[in-house]
Design a protein around this motif. Structure first.
Motif, PDB file in Angstrom:
ATOM      1  N   MET A   1       0.856  -1.180   0.000  1.00 35.04           N
ATOM      2  CA  MET A   1       0.000   0.000   0.000  1.00 35.04           C
ATOM      3  C   MET A   1       0.894   1.233   0.000  1.00 35.04           C
ATOM      4  O   MET A   1       1.598   1.507   0.964  1.00 35.04           O
ATOM      5  CB  MET A   1      -0.909   0.005   1.225  1.00 35.04           C
ATOM      6  CG  MET A   1      -1.979   1.077   1.192  1.00 35.04           C
ATOM      7  SD  MET A   1      -3.080   0.910   2.614  1.00 35.04           S
ATOM      8  CE  MET A   1      -3.898  -0.632   2.238  1.00 35.04           C
ATOM      9  N   ASN A   2       0.904   1.969  -1.123  1.00 34.82           N
ATOM     10  CA  ASN A   2       1.814   3.096  -1.287  1.00 34.82           C
ATOM     11  C   ASN A   2       1.183   4.395  -0.788  1.00 34.82           C
ATOM     12  O   ASN A   2      -0.014   4.480  -0.549  1.00 34.82           O
ATOM     13  CB  ASN A   2       2.199   3.245  -2.765  1.00 34.82           C
ATOM     14  CG  ASN A   2       2.948   2.034  -3.271  1.00 34.82           C
ATOM     15  OD1 ASN A   2       3.744   1.460  -2.542  1.00 34.82           O
ATOM     16  ND2 ASN A   2       2.671   1.640  -4.497  1.00 34.82           N
ATOM     17  N   SER A   3       2.040   5.411  -0.662  1.00 34.16           N
ATOM     18  CA  SER A   3       1.581   6.723  -0.224  1.00 34.16           C
ATOM     19  C   SER A   3       0.908   7.442  -1.386  1.00 34.16           C
ATOM     20  O   SER A   3       1.272   7.258  -2.548  1.00 34.16           O
ATOM     21  CB  SER A   3       2.758   7.534   0.299  1.00 34.16           C
ATOM     22  OG  SER A   3       3.363   6.865   1.390  1.00 34.16           O
ATOM     23  N   PRO A   4      -0.071   8.306  -1.094  1.00 33.12           N
ATOM     24  CA  PRO A   4      -0.833   8.944  -2.164  1.00 33.12           C
ATOM     25  C   PRO A   4      -0.105  10.100  -2.845  1.00 33.12           C
ATOM     26  O   PRO A   4      -0.450  10.458  -3.971  1.00 33.12           O
ATOM     27  CB  PRO A   4      -2.079   9.453  -1.442  1.00 33.12           C
ATOM     28  CG  PRO A   4      -1.616   9.686  -0.041  1.00 33.12           C
ATOM     29  CD  PRO A   4      -0.590   8.634   0.228  1.00 33.12           C
ATOM     30  N   VAL A   5       0.861  10.715  -2.176  1.00 31.00           N
ATOM     31  CA  VAL A   5       1.586  11.861  -2.730  1.00 31.00           C
ATOM     32  C   VAL A   5       3.060  11.484  -2.816  1.00 31.00           C
ATOM     33  O   VAL A   5       3.609  10.933  -1.856  1.00 31.00           O
ATOM     34  CB  VAL A   5       1.390  13.120  -1.858  1.00 31.00           C
ATOM     35  CG1 VAL A   5       2.205  14.287  -2.387  1.00 31.00           C
ATOM     36  CG2 VAL A   5      -0.091  13.487  -1.782  1.00 31.00           C
ATOM     37  N   PRO A   6       3.726  11.757  -3.936  1.00 28.59           N
ATOM     38  CA  PRO A   6       5.149  11.410  -4.059  1.00 28.59           C
ATOM     39  C   PRO A   6       5.964  12.042  -2.941  1.00 28.59           C
ATOM     40  O   PRO A   6       5.721  13.176  -2.516  1.00 28.59           O
ATOM     41  CB  PRO A   6       5.534  11.981  -5.429  1.00 28.59           C
ATOM     42  CG  PRO A   6       4.244  12.063  -6.187  1.00 28.59           C
ATOM     43  CD  PRO A   6       3.188  12.342  -5.170  1.00 28.59           C
ATOM     44  N   ALA A   7       6.952  11.283  -2.470  1.00 26.72           N
ATOM     45  CA  ALA A   7       7.782  11.759  -1.353  1.00 26.72           C
ATOM     46  C   ALA A   7       8.499  13.048  -1.696  1.00 26.72           C
ATOM     47  O   ALA A   7       8.743  13.888  -0.817  1.00 26.72           O
ATOM     48  CB  ALA A   7       8.791  10.680  -0.965  1.00 26.72           C
ATOM     49  N   LEU A   8       8.826  13.247  -2.984  1.00 21.85           N
ATOM     50  CA  LEU A   8       9.525  14.459  -3.400  1.00 21.85           C
ATOM     51  C   LEU A   8       8.694  15.710  -3.098  1.00 21.85           C
ATOM     52  O   LEU A   8       9.247  16.784  -2.826  1.00 21.85           O
ATOM     53  CB  LEU A   8       9.845  14.378  -4.897  1.00 21.85           C
ATOM     54  CG  LEU A   8      10.698  15.508  -5.487  1.00 21.85           C
ATOM     55  CD1 LEU A   8      12.075  15.512  -4.827  1.00 21.85           C
ATOM     56  CD2 LEU A   8      10.810  15.368  -6.994  1.00 21.85           C
ATOM     57  N   LEU A   9       7.365  15.574  -3.128  1.00 20.64           N
ATOM     58  CA  LEU A   9       6.476  16.687  -2.802  1.00 20.64           C
ATOM     59  C   LEU A   9       6.021  16.642  -1.352  1.00 20.64           C
ATOM     60  O   LEU A   9       5.875  17.684  -0.707  1.00 20.64           O
ATOM     61  CB  LEU A   9       5.249  16.665  -3.725  1.00 20.64           C
ATOM     62  CG  LEU A   9       5.514  16.810  -5.226  1.00 20.64           C
ATOM     63  CD1 LEU A   9       4.213  16.679  -6.002  1.00 20.64           C
ATOM     64  CD2 LEU A   9       6.183  18.146  -5.533  1.00 20.64           C
ATOM     65  N   ALA A  10       5.789  15.427  -0.857  1.00 23.46           N
ATOM     66  CA  ALA A  10       5.205  15.293   0.482  1.00 23.46           C
ATOM     67  C   ALA A  10       6.195  15.650   1.589  1.00 23.46           C
ATOM     68  O   ALA A  10       5.838  16.364   2.539  1.00 23.46           O
ATOM     69  CB  ALA A  10       4.697  13.870   0.679  1.00 23.46           C
TER      70      ALA A  10
ATOM     71  N   VAL B   1       7.910  18.511   6.480  1.00 21.78           N
ATOM     72  CA  VAL B   1       9.002  19.113   7.263  1.00 21.78           C
ATOM     73  C   VAL B   1       8.710  20.581   7.536  1.00 21.78           C
ATOM     74  O   VAL B   1       8.921  21.084   8.655  1.00 21.78           O
ATOM     75  CB  VAL B   1      10.339  18.943   6.516  1.00 21.78           C
ATOM     76  CG1 VAL B   1      11.446  19.749   7.191  1.00 21.78           C
ATOM     77  CG2 VAL B   1      10.724  17.471   6.448  1.00 21.78           C
ATOM     78  N   PHE B   2       8.206  21.284   6.532  1.00 20.52           N
ATOM     79  CA  PHE B   2       7.883  22.704   6.693  1.00 20.52           C
ATOM     80  C   PHE B   2       6.789  22.897   7.736  1.00 20.52           C
ATOM     81  O   PHE B   2       6.910  23.742   8.637  1.00 20.52           O
ATOM     82  CB  PHE B   2       7.451  23.276   5.345  1.00 20.52           C
ATOM     83  CG  PHE B   2       7.012  24.716   5.394  1.00 20.52           C
ATOM     84  CD1 PHE B   2       7.859  25.698   5.869  1.00 20.52           C
ATOM     85  CD2 PHE B   2       5.748  25.076   4.962  1.00 20.52           C
ATOM     86  CE1 PHE B   2       7.461  27.029   5.911  1.00 20.52           C
ATOM     87  CE2 PHE B   2       5.330  26.397   5.008  1.00 20.52           C
ATOM     88  CZ  PHE B   2       6.190  27.374   5.479  1.00 20.52           C
ATOM     89  N   ALA B   3       5.730  22.103   7.648  1.00 22.52           N
ATOM     90  CA  ALA B   3       4.623  22.232   8.604  1.00 22.52           C
ATOM     91  C   ALA B   3       5.070  21.894  10.020  1.00 22.52           C
ATOM     92  O   ALA B   3       4.707  22.590  10.981  1.00 22.52           O
ATOM     93  CB  ALA B   3       3.461  21.335   8.178  1.00 22.52           C
ATOM     94  N   VAL B   4       5.853  20.850  10.176  1.00 22.01           N
ATOM     95  CA  VAL B   4       6.334  20.463  11.509  1.00 22.01           C
ATOM     96  C   VAL B   4       7.255  21.540  12.078  1.00 22.01           C
ATOM     97  O   VAL B   4       7.162  21.895  13.267  1.00 22.01           O
ATOM     98  CB  VAL B   4       7.058  19.106  11.442  1.00 22.01           C
ATOM     99  CG1 VAL B   4       7.755  18.803  12.762  1.00 22.01           C
ATOM    100  CG2 VAL B   4       6.069  17.991  11.113  1.00 22.01           C
ATOM    101  N   ALA B   5       8.139  22.090  11.245  1.00 18.02           N
ATOM    102  CA  ALA B   5       9.062  23.124  11.717  1.00 18.02           C
ATOM    103  C   ALA B   5       8.303  24.372  12.169  1.00 18.02           C
ATOM    104  O   ALA B   5       8.614  24.960  13.212  1.00 18.02           O
ATOM    105  CB  ALA B   5      10.062  23.476  10.609  1.00 18.02           C
TER     106      ALA B   5
END
Length: 367
Positions: free
Chosen positions: A1-10, A15-19
């Protein structure tokens, strides 16, 4: 079961939201609205982490449902912040916030109960047009629509108020655009339930992509006051830069005329520090005006910054060497005279400070 958004974008968005969330929790938690917005951003950042199911694909179904639950908790906090922003009574808003949080916790429990068959089957809740998806969509979208309506009302009220800064206009415009970004998932769900869209979407990208877009906009808006606070504390905001540029001139003038220095009591905020430096520089210029060279009185028109800086150095040297001040009436001139516009005063003194610093630099000798 893969992630819905590519890691390059996600990953950058997460990281920005957490920071931003960590920074705001550490530095911006003084008001109830700030605390609720911090909670909102924290819950939405967690929902994005849980949507990235690639790190635990075996539990992807559970992580997806927990992501929905984190979104519900974020909605409760955002609704409380919007109510306070709309002018609700603080005591009543605090009492209602407990009900919002309880309702959000109940919706999380409901999602987990309804999603039990999907977890057992290892599938995602929302992959089919079942009654379970309809109920969960209603549980999620009814509060979201309520929040979006309230945010729209408050944002339009502030924009129509007239007394809005450029930053506030950008924030309110982004807030008005956010419901449209989040609404993409609702439109896709409606189209799916009504049979107008039957595209294969096994990873539920139609839900995840709007979530990532909404959280990015929210984090970007909440990062602005955090960046302003950090720049002010480090002295890299506009006021801090002005203070640094004026400090060499202020230091030399107050050393020459120490009696004009105002008494200091504790730490001074940056804006007050800049105003104080401006006043003390003007007072020093007024005192040194009597020691300016004789040819200063015969000059036609206001002196240039460079010429006045040279004359000012001569005046400081004359005072230091015990020269007698002139008894003739003197004019405050371009730099010493205060005006009704503090910004104009600061610009003039910044020009003088630049000329003052340039005059201190040794000139290169030609070979």
């Amino acid at each position: 079961m893969n992630s819905p958004v590519p890691a390059l974008l996600a990953v950058p968005v997460i990281v920005f939201a957490v920071a931003v969330a960590l920074g705001r929790f550490a530095l911006l938690s003084s008001t109830a609205i700030d605390r609720l917005l911090n909670r909102t951003l924290a819950w939405t950042a967690l929902s994005l982490v849980l949507l990235e199911r690639g790190f635990a694909p075996r539990f992807g179904s559970l992580l997806h449902q927990l992501s929905m639950g984190a979104t519900m908790l974020a909605i409760a906090s955002l609704y409380g912040a919007a109510m306070r922003w709309a002018g609700a009574d603080p005591r009543l808003a605090t009492r209602r916030q407990h009900y919002f949080d309880l309702a959000a916790a109940g919706s999380v429990l409901l999602i987990l109960i309804i999603g039990t068959p999907y977890r057992r089957a290892g599938t995602l809740l929302g992959q089919d047009s079942s009654w379970q998806e309809f109920v969960v969509s209603a549980v999620m979208w009814i509060p979201l629509i309520a929040v979006g309506t309230l945010v729209w009302r408050v944002g339009l009220r502030e924009l129509r108020g007239g007394d809005v800064t450029r930053y506030e206009r950008i924030v309110f415009s982004a807030l008005l655009a956010t419901p449209f970004i989040a609404g993409a998932g609702l439109l896709s769900s409606i189209a799916r339930h009504t049979g107008h869209w039957q595209a294969d979407d096994p990873h539920l990208t139609r839900w995840a992509a709007p979530n990532f877009g909404t959280v990015f906009v929210l984090a970007a808006m909440l990062a602005v006051p955090l960046a302003e606070l950090l720049s002010a504390r480090t002295g890299w905001d506009r006021t801090g830069r002005h203070c640094r540029r004026l400090r060499p001139l202020w230091r030399d003038l107050t050393a020459a005329v120490p009696e004009i220095v105002l008494p200091a009591t504790g730490s001074v905020p940056p804006d007050a520090r800049l105003f104080r430096m401006t006043v003390e520089i003007r007072d020093a210029l007024m005192q040194l005006q009597r020691y300016l060279p004789v040819d200063h009185a015969t000059e036609v028109g206001p002196p240039s910054s460079a010429r006045y800086a040279r004359q000012l150095r001569q005046a400081i040297a004359a005072k230091r060497n015990g020269g007698a001040p002139s008894t003739a009436p003197h004019v405050a001139g371009r730099f010493g005279a205060p005006s009704s516009d503090i910004d104009s005063d600061i610009r003039r003194l910044l020009d003088l400070a630049r000329a003052w610093n340039n005059a201190k630099r040794p000139r290169r000798q030609r070979v």
